[in-house]
Structures are given as structure tokens and as C-alpha cells.
Motif scaffolding. Structure first.
Motif, PDB file in Angstrom:
ATOM      1  N   ILE A   1       0.831  -1.204   0.000  1.00 37.96           N
ATOM      2  CA  ILE A   1       0.000   0.000   0.000  1.00 37.96           C
ATOM      3  C   ILE A   1       0.873   1.265   0.000  1.00 37.96           C
ATOM      4  CG2 ILE A   1      -2.189  -0.876   0.850  1.00 37.96           C
ATOM      5  CD1 ILE A   1      -1.304  -0.657   3.663  1.00 37.96           C
TER       6      ILE A   1
ATOM      7  N   THR B   1      -4.938   0.249  -2.779  1.00 35.85           N
ATOM      8  CA  THR B   1      -4.088   1.068  -1.928  1.00 35.85           C
ATOM      9  C   THR B   1      -4.940   2.138  -1.279  1.00 35.85           C
ATOM     10  OG1 THR B   1      -2.112   2.490  -1.890  1.00 35.85           O
ATOM     11  CG2 THR B   1      -3.499   2.660  -3.846  1.00 35.85           C
TER      12      THR B   1
ATOM     13  N   LYS C   1      -1.153   5.586  -5.544  1.00 40.42           N
ATOM     14  CA  LYS C   1      -0.092   4.838  -6.225  1.00 40.42           C
ATOM     15  C   LYS C   1      -0.363   4.939  -7.708  1.00 40.42           C
ATOM     16  CE  LYS C   1       1.989   0.852  -5.003  1.00 40.42           C
ATOM     17  NZ  LYS C   1       2.132  -0.570  -4.616  1.00 40.42           N
TER      18      LYS C   1
END
Ligand code: JFZ
Length: 470
Positions: free
Chosen positions: A81, A292, A296
């Protein structure tokens, strides 16, 4: 029979009622929660919990310095994550700190964020005021490691959000990582710079940073609907109580989530984990739109709106809230796909919200799924298979049958004790009466050929008391 194009990508996880899930990073998740047993119910607590019990749907926002690397460090994609990048790549404090000089989210617009939450039909917002990386996303006098003092942005987004939330009449709460703070020598979690946690003066960190920062959050941002504490490493009952006391003194209406330590107002489920059955206590599922929390750049595997609507209804029918996350970019933009998918849920809620906000849990239960008679998991226990045909939510005098798979010409419901006096589809503005046939405790409703809603067509059954037999 029309099958809705739902959840094609993912099979539902088999979800545990008890939060047995242990997070990959070794977070202990025994979640001891205050005030859930019937004995502790009181009119005072009922009044405090009321908005939360009605809200059902909230926006989680994970936003911090980790949006700058966005999952990549020194040309390498870092697995896991996004907001854990400092830990996963073992980035030294001195290097990670430099991200602050690059953080300038000039496209941040508090009104636009709040408007999106409103459009999505969400009733509260919870934003990271400080995540495990230790960086405060607000102007803090306690530590210069904050967005106002350490970045070229020089603005306080939480102040702006608090003002926008007040304008749009939506509640605001703060995520605060009380135990892990990878920036501080005595905070939990940073073993690569500061060594083992059990050698640290944890109370020095708590008293010197975490407690005074929570005090700031409860003092300078107007009414705070809840503080979302997390990963209670080393949080003894006594340490947890110090935070609880702060809240009770400064904002007695403010709720405590299930991850402070020994106290809390509701249970926080494991991430993306929906229980199998109705739970009588108060609870919430924090969940991602992709994989996540913090932004990202390479995670574009978005859950479709059909899946989000199903999960929202599934959760509400079992008595919980859905706290759905977005991870804004370092420019201050909520990814477009997140916005689009949330607004699609909002359009469904505009038509069908009556069956969600303030609604009660299913009086049935057979529609939720069943344990397999043949299939067993690794430990020899029967596998629970989630059924996805329909769910039920209730209000006084109403049963709302959420049809995810259009059953064809009729829908047959068993276990009805009360007389169904009227049946209609929420999506039909005229609420045209549908034909009802009753026989014993079975009622059969004649449906139109096509479902009126793409994700979930809600059939409303008006009864005298909406008391259905279990
Ligand atoms: C925590 C954080 O570490 C993470 O970065 C994110 O903020 C998330 C919402 O919360 O991660 C957890 C904490 C608890 C569980 C799972 C992930 N749990 O109880 O299963």
C-alpha cells in the motif's frame, strides 16, 4: 433471467465475523471496544451514535507526503500500500523528510472534494491528519514537520476542508496514527532508523507529540465527528484512556473508532472485510476503491460501481457503515476513476437512498449465504459462500428488497408474517402498484420484464408493521 454485470473481477472474500485478520505488517488487531454491549447502552450514547447509525456511507481520504513518490522509490516500484512506502523501502527519515520540499498540491480544492462526497451520497468525511509517516497535514504548533511549515504549499488543507464541510453540511473526522510515527525516535514502527520499539520511551512520544496534536485537532477545526485511530501497537488501556479523556473533555460528542486500543465507540472491521451476518453492535468497514489507500500511480484496478453498490447494501443490511477511500495525488486531485465510480453510486442513492440512510438490518438472513455442506477450508471448517441475489433493509412499515439479479417475472419471499399491503419499485416515480399474491407466509410480487436500476432495483413492500418472521 438477467444477470447483472457485477463483481466480475473479484470473488467475494470469505469474510470473518470476528476481526481475526492480521495485517501483513504484523499489526495486532484484537479490537476491544467500549460501549457495545447492551448493558452499556444509554440514552446519552444513543444520542451520540445517532448520526453515525443513520449515515451508513462515508468518504475516507488518505493524503500525505507518500502521494509524491506514489508507489515508486528511486526508480523502483515498491510493492504494498502506497502510504507504507517509507516502511516498505526502509527510507531513512532524513531522506523521506525531503519529500516535504516537493509537496505543493496547488490543484487542491476543498469545495470540489466535499462536493464529490456530497454527490456520492456520503454523509461524513475522514481524512488523514497524520499517518504513520508522522507528517501532519495541518498547521501544527507541536511539530514543524507539517504541511504549513515544511512545504512550499504553506496552506492548511484541514482548515479549508473543515470550512467546506461546514458549508456543505457534511461531518468531518480525522484519522490520526497515535502509535506508529516513523518520524519520531520514540514513536512506534521505525526500527530502521531508531531500533526496536521495546527500547523506546513511547510515553515520551505520546505525551510530547500524539496527545498534543490530537488536542490541536479537537481545538482548532470546529466540531470533529470522530477520530479514527489506527494500528494500536503498545497501546495499553491506560495510554488509550489518555486519548479518550482528551476527547471526552474537548469534544464529548466526538466518536472514537475501533482501533485506539482499549476503548472505542464502534468496531472497525479489517480492511475491506464484511461480516457474514447481521451484527447488533455498531461497526464500520474501511475499504479501498482499488488496492491502496495512499495514491499509487500504477494501481488502476478500480472496483466498478455495481460492486460498490452491492457492498454498501450488503453492509447496511448487516448493520454497518461503509467508509470508502480515495487517495488524492500530490497535485491535490482525486483520481478521475474514483470520482466517476463514486458519483455513479451517488446517482443510484439519489433514487434509492430511502432504503439506505437510517435503514435497519435484514429480518431474514437466508439471503446472505450459507456454509457449504461439502467444501471445507484448510482448517477443516465448512466454507461460507456469499449469496449475491438480494438483500433486505427495513424502515418502520417498509421492507426494501434489493434485487441485484433480476429474478424474472416474479419475486417470491418466504417468512413474511405481516400482510404486504402495497408493492412498488423505488425507481418508479409513480410508485405504481405491483400485483401481490399471498399464501401462508409466502408472498409473490409480479415484476416488470426489465430491472429499472442498473446495479440494484429496490422493491418496496409496505406492510402494517414490517415484522417479518426470522
Ligand atoms: C491500517 C494502516 O496501516 C493503513 O495504512 C491504512 O491507513 C488502513 C486504513 O489502516 O492498516 C490496517 C489496520 C488494521 C487492519 C488492516 C489494515 N485490520 O484490522 O485488519
Amino acid at each position: 433471467m438477467v444477470t447483472m454485470p457485477r463483481m466480475l473481477k473479484r470473488r467475494f472474500l470469505i469474510i470473518l465475523i470476528l476481526p481475526l485478520v492480521v495485517f501483513a505488517a504484523g499489526v495486532p488487531t484484537a479490537q476491544i471496544v467500549r460501549g457495545q454491549s447492551a448493558a452499556q447502552e444509554s440514552p446519552e450514547r444513543d444520542a451520540r451514535m445517532r448520526w453515525f447509525r443513520e449515515a451508513k456511507f462515508g468518504l475516507f481520504i488518505h493524503w500525505g507526503l507518500y502521494a509524491v513518490p506514489a508507489g515508486e522509490w528511486k526508480g523502483q516500484a515498491i510493492p504494498g500500500i502506497g502510504e507504507w512506502i517509507m516502511n516498505r523501502a526502509k527510507i531513512p527519515v532524513k531522506e523521506y523528510e525531503q519529500l516535504a520540499t516537493q509537496f505543493n498540491p496547488t490543484k487542491f480544492n476543498a469545495d470540489a472534494w466535499v462536493q464529490m462526497a456530497v454527490d456520492a451520497g456520503m454523509k461524513y468525511i475522514v481524512i488523514t491528519s497524520k499517518h504513520h509517516d508522522g507528517f501532519a497535514m495541518y498547521g501544527s504548533k507541536v511539530s514543524p514537520y507539517n504541511i504549513l511549515d515544511a512545504t512550499p504549499f504553506k496552506r492548511d488543507p484541514l482548515k479549508e476542508l473543515a470550512a467546506a464541510c461546514a458549508r456543505h453540511k457534511i461531518r468531518l473526522g480525522f484519522y490520526y496514527s497515535q502509535a506508529q510515527d516513523w518520524h519520531e525516535p520514540n514513536g512506534a514502527g521505525n526500527t530502521w532508523d531508531f531500533g526496536a520499539d521495546d527500547k523506546k520511551d513511547f510515553d515520551q512520544y505520546l505525551r510530547g507529540k500524539a496527545e498534543p496534536q490530537v488536542r490541536e485537532l479537537l481545538t482548532n477545526y470546529g466540531p470533529v465527528c470522530l477520530i479514527w485511530f489506527d494500528t494500536p501497537r503498545m497501546m495499553t488501556a491506560e495510554r488509550s484512556q489518555r486519548f479518550a479523556d482528551l476527547l471526552h473533555t474537548l469534544q464529548p460528542q466526538c466518536l472514537i473508532d475501533g482501533r485506539l486500543g482499549a476503548v472505542g465507540d464502534y468496531r472497525s472491521m479489517g480492511d475491506n472485510s464484511i461480516p457474514q451476518a447481521v451484527l447488533k453492535e455498531d461497526w464500520e468497514v474501511p475499504a479501498t476503491l482499488n488496492h491502496t489507500w495512499g495514491f499509487k500511480k500504477d494501481d488502476t484496478d478500480w472496483k466498478p460501481p455495481s460492486e460498490l453498490v452491492f457492498k454498501l447494501v450488503d453492509i447496511v443490511s448487516k448493520g454497518g457503515n461503509y467508509l470508502l477511500n480515495v487517495g488524492p495525488t500530490a497535485e491535490g486531485i482525486i483520481p478521475q476513476a474514483s470520482q466517476d465510480n463514486l458519483r455513479a453510486v451517488g446517482r443510484w442513492l439519489k433514487v434509492n437512498g430511502e432504503a439506505i440512510y437510517g435503514a435497519g438490518t435484514t429480518p431474514f438472513g437466508t439471503e446472505l449465504g450459507a456454509y457449504s455442506e461439502t467444501e471445507k477450508d484448510k482448517t477443516g471448517k465448512p466454507v461460507f459462500t456469499v449469496s449475491e441475489d438480494w438483500r433486505c433493509t427495513i424502515k418502520p412499515g417498509k421492507l426494501y428488497i434489493h434485487l441485484f439479479r433480476w429474478p424474472g417475472k416474479t419475486f417470491e419471499l418466504h417468512g413474511i408474517k405481516d400482510t404486504v399491503e402495497r408493492a412498488y419499485l423505488l425507481a418508479d416515480p409513480a410508485h405504481k402498484r405491483l400485483a401481490i399474491m399471498s399464501s401462508g407466509d409466502t408472498v409473490t410480487i409480479t415484476l416488470p420484464a426489465q430491472p429499472p436500476s442498473e446495479y440494484d432495483s429496490v422493491l418496496c413492500l409496505a406492510t402494517k408493521a414490517a415484522v417479518a418472521k426470522r
